[in-house]
Write a protein that holds these residues in place. Structure first.
Motif, PDB file in Angstrom:
ATOM      1  N   TYR A  63       2.741  16.951  75.101  1.00 46.05           N
ATOM      2  CA  TYR A  63       1.867  18.097  75.303  1.00 46.05           C
ATOM      3  C   TYR A  63       1.201  18.007  76.657  1.00 46.05           C
ATOM      4  N   VAL A 107     -12.506  20.564  66.462  1.00 44.89           N
ATOM      5  CA  VAL A 107     -11.136  20.893  66.859  1.00 44.89           C
ATOM      6  C   VAL A 107     -10.733  19.908  67.951  1.00 44.89           C
ATOM      7  N   HIS A 108      -9.604  19.248  67.753  1.00 46.31           N
ATOM      8  CA  HIS A 108      -9.104  18.320  68.777  1.00 46.31           C
ATOM      9  C   HIS A 108      -7.585  18.422  68.833  1.00 46.31           C
ATOM     10  N   HIS A 109      -7.048  18.562  70.046  1.00 48.20           N
ATOM     11  CA  HIS A 109      -5.602  18.585  70.255  1.00 48.20           C
ATOM     12  C   HIS A 109      -5.258  17.500  71.258  1.00 48.20           C
ATOM     13  N   ARG A 110      -4.319  16.644  70.884  1.00 45.32           N
ATOM     14  CA  ARG A 110      -3.891  15.575  71.780  1.00 45.32           C
ATOM     15  C   ARG A 110      -3.052  16.112  72.921  1.00 45.32           C
ATOM     16  N   SER A 126      -0.950  15.670  66.110  1.00 41.78           N
ATOM     17  CA  SER A 126      -1.074  16.369  67.385  1.00 41.78           C
ATOM     18  C   SER A 126      -2.386  17.138  67.446  1.00 41.78           C
ATOM     19  N   VAL A 127      -2.777  17.703  66.313  1.00 44.50           N
ATOM     20  CA  VAL A 127      -3.975  18.536  66.262  1.00 44.50           C
ATOM     21  C   VAL A 127      -4.713  18.281  64.952  1.00 44.50           C
ATOM     22  N   ILE A 159      -6.300  27.414  63.592  1.00 37.81           N
ATOM     23  CA  ILE A 159      -4.979  26.928  63.986  1.00 37.81           C
ATOM     24  C   ILE A 159      -4.100  28.066  64.492  1.00 37.81           C
ATOM     25  N   LEU A 206      -5.515  29.095  67.942  1.00 36.89           N
ATOM     26  CA  LEU A 206      -5.250  28.042  68.918  1.00 36.89           C
ATOM     27  C   LEU A 206      -3.802  28.114  69.382  1.00 36.89           C
ATOM     28  N   LYS A 207      -2.871  28.204  68.448  1.00 35.41           N
ATOM     29  CA  LYS A 207      -1.453  28.240  68.808  1.00 35.41           C
ATOM     30  C   LYS A 207      -1.107  29.477  69.638  1.00 35.41           C
ATOM     31  N   ILE A 234      -1.858  25.224  75.876  1.00 30.05           N
ATOM     32  CA  ILE A 234      -1.314  23.890  75.628  1.00 30.05           C
ATOM     33  C   ILE A 234       0.181  24.087  75.407  1.00 30.05           C
ATOM     34  N   LYS A 254       4.053  22.512  74.624  1.00 24.07           N
ATOM     35  CA  LYS A 254       4.750  21.447  73.903  1.00 24.07           C
ATOM     36  C   LYS A 254       6.174  21.306  74.389  1.00 24.07           C
TER      37      LYS A 254
END
Length: 100
Positions: free
Chosen positions: A20, A50-53, A63-64, A84, A87-88, A93, A95
């Protein structure tokens, strides 16, 4: 709670890992906007995380993660789904699926 983990397959092919990358400052701004939207739509929400790597995420690892608390489960579940999906759709972000 939503925990998005890296699966070991994609379209019938074996996945080694995901990678990512993000436009970090814009991603953080968009995630904060999502959290503000959640608080407006569901005023009873108490806490949101909320956390996304970024970088390499091996298979089976998260990942999230999205966590929402409220006095009643229905609001939390609706808010997590909203988070979610939004966010997507809107957070910058990207991938890369690394296949074997």
């Amino acid at each position: 709670l939503c925990l998005g983990t890296t699966r070991n397959n994609f379209e019938g092919k074996k996945v080694i890992h995901l990678e990512y990358e993000a436009y970090t400052s814009m991603a953080e701004t968009e995630i904060k906007k999502i959290c503000r939207d959640v608080r407006q739509k569901w005023p009873s929400i108490k806490h949101i995380a909320v956390h996304h790597r970024l970088g390499v995420v091996p298979i089976t690892e998260a990942s999230v993660i999205i966590a929402v608390s409220s006095p009643h489960r229905a609001e939390s579940l609706e808010a997590v789904m909203y988070c979610i999906n939004t966010l997507k759709a809107s957070v910058p972000i990207w991938k890369k699926v690394c296949l074997e």
